[in-house]
Design a protein around this motif. Structure first.
Motif, PDB file in Angstrom:
ATOM      1  N   PRO B 100       1.152  -1.545   0.297  1.00  0.00           N
ATOM      2  CA  PRO B 100       0.092   0.074  -0.085  1.00  0.00           C
ATOM      3  C   PRO B 100       0.667   1.338  -0.164  1.00  0.00           C
ATOM      4  O   PRO B 100       1.675   2.094   0.821  1.00  0.00           O
ATOM      5  CB  PRO B 100      -0.709   0.084   1.897  1.00  0.00           C
ATOM      6  CG  PRO B 100      -0.590  -2.323   1.319  1.00  0.00           C
ATOM      7  CD  PRO B 100       0.327  -1.886   1.063  1.00  0.00           C
ATOM      8  N   GLY B 104       1.699  -1.110  -6.464  1.00  0.00           N
ATOM      9  CA  GLY B 104       0.135  -1.846  -7.198  1.00  0.00           C
ATOM     10  C   GLY B 104      -0.216  -3.336  -7.296  1.00  0.00           C
ATOM     11  O   GLY B 104      -1.359  -3.677  -7.244  1.00  0.00           O
ATOM     12  N   MET B 178      -6.314  -4.254  -5.785  1.00  0.00           N
ATOM     13  CA  MET B 178      -5.758  -2.588  -6.243  1.00  0.00           C
ATOM     14  C   MET B 178      -7.279  -2.221  -5.078  1.00  0.00           C
ATOM     15  O   MET B 178      -6.824  -0.999  -5.003  1.00  0.00           O
ATOM     16  CB  MET B 178      -5.384  -2.582  -7.519  1.00  0.00           C
ATOM     17  CG  MET B 178      -4.038  -2.751  -8.135  1.00  0.00           C
ATOM     18  SD  MET B 178      -3.786  -2.254  -9.234  1.00  0.00           S
ATOM     19  CE  MET B 178      -3.488  -0.725  -9.551  1.00  0.00           C
ATOM     20  N   ASN B 179      -8.329  -2.390  -6.281  1.00  0.00           N
ATOM     21  CA  ASN B 179      -9.833  -1.971  -5.814  1.00  0.00           C
ATOM     22  C   ASN B 179      -9.777  -1.783  -4.019  1.00  0.00           C
ATOM     23  O   ASN B 179     -10.693  -1.416  -3.796  1.00  0.00           O
ATOM     24  CB  ASN B 179     -10.412  -2.458  -6.819  1.00  0.00           C
ATOM     25  CG  ASN B 179     -10.601  -2.576  -7.971  1.00  0.00           C
ATOM     26  OD1 ASN B 179      -9.587  -1.175  -7.920  1.00  0.00           O
ATOM     27  ND2 ASN B 179     -10.912  -2.807  -9.120  1.00  0.00           N
ATOM     28  N   ILE B 181      -7.322  -2.195  -1.828  1.00  0.00           N
ATOM     29  CA  ILE B 181      -6.516  -1.418  -0.800  1.00  0.00           C
ATOM     30  C   ILE B 181      -7.863   0.400  -0.967  1.00  0.00           C
ATOM     31  O   ILE B 181      -7.942   0.940  -0.061  1.00  0.00           O
ATOM     32  CB  ILE B 181      -5.313  -1.306  -1.660  1.00  0.00           C
ATOM     33  CG1 ILE B 181      -5.112  -2.580  -1.014  1.00  0.00           C
ATOM     34  CG2 ILE B 181      -5.208  -0.753  -1.006  1.00  0.00           C
ATOM     35  CD1 ILE B 181      -3.598  -2.445  -1.888  1.00  0.00           C
ATOM     36  N   SER B 182      -8.338   0.176  -2.193  1.00  0.00           N
ATOM     37  CA  SER B 182      -8.766   2.048  -2.423  1.00  0.00           C
ATOM     38  C   SER B 182     -10.130   1.405  -1.650  1.00  0.00           C
ATOM     39  O   SER B 182     -10.664   3.117  -1.652  1.00  0.00           O
ATOM     40  CB  SER B 182      -8.993   2.057  -4.701  1.00  0.00           C
ATOM     41  OG  SER B 182      -9.148   1.520  -4.714  1.00  0.00           O
ATOM     42  N   TYR B 183     -11.028   0.127  -1.895  1.00  0.00           N
ATOM     43  CA  TYR B 183     -11.853   0.858  -1.239  1.00  0.00           C
ATOM     44  C   TYR B 183     -11.922   0.922   0.764  1.00  0.00           C
ATOM     45  O   TYR B 183     -12.466   1.113   0.871  1.00  0.00           O
ATOM     46  CB  TYR B 183     -13.190  -1.214  -1.563  1.00  0.00           C
ATOM     47  CG  TYR B 183     -14.436  -0.960  -0.456  1.00  0.00           C
ATOM     48  CD1 TYR B 183     -15.549  -0.410  -0.958  1.00  0.00           C
ATOM     49  CD2 TYR B 183     -13.730  -1.251   0.881  1.00  0.00           C
ATOM     50  CE1 TYR B 183     -16.522  -0.421  -0.909  1.00  0.00           C
ATOM     51  CE2 TYR B 183     -15.248  -1.447   0.740  1.00  0.00           C
ATOM     52  CZ  TYR B 183     -16.169  -0.915   0.680  1.00  0.00           C
ATOM     53  OH  TYR B 183     -17.556  -1.547   1.558  1.00  0.00           O
ATOM     54  N   GLN B 184     -10.937   0.261   0.664  1.00  0.00           N
ATOM     55  CA  GLN B 184     -10.618   0.139   2.180  1.00  0.00           C
ATOM     56  C   GLN B 184      -9.553   2.093   2.690  1.00  0.00           C
ATOM     57  O   GLN B 184     -10.466   2.638   3.177  1.00  0.00           O
ATOM     58  CB  GLN B 184      -9.074  -0.155   3.052  1.00  0.00           C
ATOM     59  CG  GLN B 184     -10.301  -1.993   2.587  1.00  0.00           C
ATOM     60  CD  GLN B 184      -9.496  -3.047   3.337  1.00  0.00           C
ATOM     61  OE1 GLN B 184      -8.998  -2.841   5.131  1.00  0.00           O
ATOM     62  NE2 GLN B 184      -8.537  -3.539   2.583  1.00  0.00           N
ATOM     63  N   GLU B 185      -9.347   2.611   1.614  1.00  0.00           N
ATOM     64  CA  GLU B 185      -8.702   3.500   1.753  1.00  0.00           C
ATOM     65  C   GLU B 185     -10.244   5.060   1.786  1.00  0.00           C
ATOM     66  O   GLU B 185     -10.092   5.622   2.010  1.00  0.00           O
ATOM     67  CB  GLU B 185      -8.174   4.425   1.053  1.00  0.00           C
ATOM     68  CG  GLU B 185      -6.924   4.184   1.187  1.00  0.00           C
ATOM     69  CD  GLU B 185      -5.782   3.891   0.096  1.00  0.00           C
ATOM     70  OE1 GLU B 185      -5.878   4.795  -1.051  1.00  0.00           O
ATOM     71  OE2 GLU B 185      -4.704   3.350  -0.042  1.00  0.00           O
ATOM     72  N   GLU B 186     -11.681   4.407   1.204  1.00  0.00           N
ATOM     73  CA  GLU B 186     -12.467   5.806   1.285  1.00  0.00           C
ATOM     74  C   GLU B 186     -13.679   5.142   2.331  1.00  0.00           C
ATOM     75  O   GLU B 186     -14.253   5.609   3.019  1.00  0.00           O
ATOM     76  CB  GLU B 186     -13.392   4.726   0.113  1.00  0.00           C
ATOM     77  CG  GLU B 186     -12.730   5.799  -1.062  1.00  0.00           C
ATOM     78  CD  GLU B 186     -13.570   5.042  -2.847  1.00  0.00           C
ATOM     79  OE1 GLU B 186     -14.708   5.524  -2.158  1.00  0.00           O
ATOM     80  OE2 GLU B 186     -13.010   5.789  -3.616  1.00  0.00           O
ATOM     81  N   THR B 264      -2.446   3.577   4.855  1.00  0.00           N
ATOM     82  CA  THR B 264      -0.956   4.180   5.189  1.00  0.00           C
ATOM     83  C   THR B 264      -0.529   4.959   5.695  1.00  0.00           C
ATOM     84  O   THR B 264      -1.179   6.125   6.322  1.00  0.00           O
ATOM     85  CB  THR B 264      -0.421   4.906   3.103  1.00  0.00           C
ATOM     86  OG1 THR B 264      -1.123   6.072   2.919  1.00  0.00           O
ATOM     87  CG2 THR B 264      -0.287   3.197   2.024  1.00  0.00           C
TER      88      THR B 264
END
Lengths: 156, 326
Positions: B100, B104, B178-179, B181-186, B264
């Motif tokens: 993260p 990627g 990748m998706n 990780i980005s889902y959890q960032e949101e 991160t």
């Protein structure tokens, strides 16, 4: 290359062979040498289950008639360079079993013993000193093997 | 001309991923360091001095200089290729690992499924090793490894499904890391989401099984079946098995970090690498080192029952909750 050899001797893996011992020396090896006070693992040692992984062989017991062939067989399975340490008085002279009808020892009639650690049973400090001496002999063996260029795949 | 150039760039990037970061040197170095720390901490917990932290490196240097022995009755091609199979599988796995905030991973849809299959390769390699070595202990290790693998795969599959369905929505599964990780960032990390906590606990139980540490070191039990599949190996092949298990530790720990707490610390690459390593280390401490230094060993049928009773049920709870859109 001697730098790498020096590093390599910091990881002696130990293998125990019981050649008809009364178990006293085995208990000393298995427990007291590994309790917090002494801890052979800080020398990088590890007891391994398989003779093929071993570097230093610790033999206990007076070598009885019944176990002689098996001990020699297992000893031959250990890859070179190896060092043999006789732990306790039994493999050296027969100890209290000397002259018994079933005793084939002393063990150096059959195997080249490099270090003797006498005692009945030996003190943990003595065992650790024996392992340290065996480490020095092991380093010499590695360098000797390197000079001769022995590096082969053995089929056994 | 433009095409050739971009192909060369792609191949170069792939090689960099495979050989240096995040696979290759990085994973190997971190894995070996973790193994050393693990042994040292275990020794300190038992109030011993313990080996130096670099002991695994010393072991590997020593093993690669030792004489290699091959049993006369072994199936030679299989016996010699078994360590390579596991090592290659894990090297590819480590190269695909997304870190993260740093790299990627694969930009395709199904890399979590690829992961699920590749993660079984070291176990398969151990099975091949055990069955081709012609030793009765190796055969015993083979059957135990297979039983254990079936047991810990079931919770892992349900965890993966739960994560995929949580990210994708109730009737659509998302298998791209990748998706995820980005889902959890949101939406916040899964470890803070009560729906996913049973799945996280199940993953904690899955880790010691796949890493082969007590109480689940049944296939390589030293005191019962003298290291089972590894019994006949010596020298460089044994060193390769050790390297494989070192990379495997990083891969399974990193996978857990990615699917459960990938947050991160800002945008600095070096800080993010260290933060990732730290999270992996904490995960290893909890799931492996502490348990290992306090427990004995399960029998194989106990381990099988345990995996079906506790981690599988925990993972199932998460899966059902996700299914009903909690």
């Amino acid at each position: 290359m001697s730098f790498l050899n020096n590093i390599a001797t910091k990881s002696p893996w130990l293998f125990r062979i019981n050649a008809g011992s009364c178990n006293g020396c085995d208990v000393e090896l298995a427990t007291t040498a590994f309790i917090p006070r002494f801890d052979v693992e800080r020398l990088g040692c590890k007891y391994c289950g398989s003779p093929r992984h071993a570097d230093i062989v610790l033999i206990t017991g007076p070598l009885t008639l019944k176990i002689k062939d098996q001990v020699l067989k297992v000893w031959n399975e250990i890859p070179e360079p190896k060092v043999t340490v006789a732990v306790g008085i039994c493999p050296i002279s027969g100890g209290v079993f000397k002259g018994g009808h079933s005793i084939e020892g002393p063990i150096d009639r059959y195997l080249p013993v490099d270090v003797n650690v006498p005692g009945c049973p030996p003190r943990p400090q003595a065992i650790m000193e024996g392992i340290l001496l065996a480490k020095e002999i092991w380093l010499k063996r590695i360098e000797e093997a390197e000079r001769k260029g022995v590096r082969h795949v053995q089929i056994s | 001309m433009q095409d050739t150039y971009s192909y060369i760039m792609l191949i170069g990037a792939a090689l960099f991923n495979l050989l240096i970061f995040p696979g290759g040197l990085f994973a190997l170095g971190l894995g070996v360091l973790f193994k050393g720390l693990d042994r040292k901490i275990e020794a300190r917990l038992q109030r011993r001095v313990g080996p130096p932290v670099i002991q695994p490196i010393i072991d590997i240097i020593k093993l690669s200089g030792k004489e290699a022995m091959i049993p006369e009755t072994a199936q030679r091609p299989l016996f010699q290729s078994a360590p390579l199979i596991g090592f290659i599988g894990m090297a590819v796995c480590a190269a695909l690992l997304p870190i993260p905030g740093v790299s990627g991973g694969l930009p395709y849809m199904g890399d979590m499924l690829v992961y699920f299959y590749l993660l079984q390769l070291p176990a398969v390699a151990l099975m091949i090793a055990g069955s081709s070595s012609s030793s009765p202990f190796g055969t015993l290790g083979f059957s135990r490894e297979m039983t254990l693998m079936f047991a810990y795969e079931i919770p892992l599959l349900m965890i993966i499904l739960a994560v995929a369905m949580k990210v994708g929505g109730s009737n659509f599964a998302e298998f791209s890391l990748m998706n995820i990780i980005s889902y959890q960032e949101e939406h916040g990390q899964f470890i803070t989401n009560w729906v996913m906590i049973p799945a996280f606990l199940a993953y904690l139980f899955f880790l010691p099984g796949t890493m082969g540490v007590p109480p689940f070191d049944i296939p390589e039990a030293e005191t019962e079946i003298v290291e089972g599949p590894l019994l006949e190996y010596s020298g460089a092949s044994l060193a390769l098995f050790q390297l494989t298990s070192a990379i495997k530790n990083i891969v399974v720990l990193g996978f857990g970090v990615v699917i459960f707490f990938p947050m991160t610390l800002g945008g600095n690459i070096a800080v993010n690498i260290l933060w990732f390593a730290f999270k992996c280390f904490v995960l290893m401490l909890i799931s492996c080192t502490f348990i290992k230094s306090a427990t004995g060993r399960f029998r194989i049928e106990q381990a099988f029952g345990f995996y079906l009773k506790i981690p599988a049920v925990l993972a199932l709870i998460s899966l059902v909750l996700v299914w009903f859109n909690f």
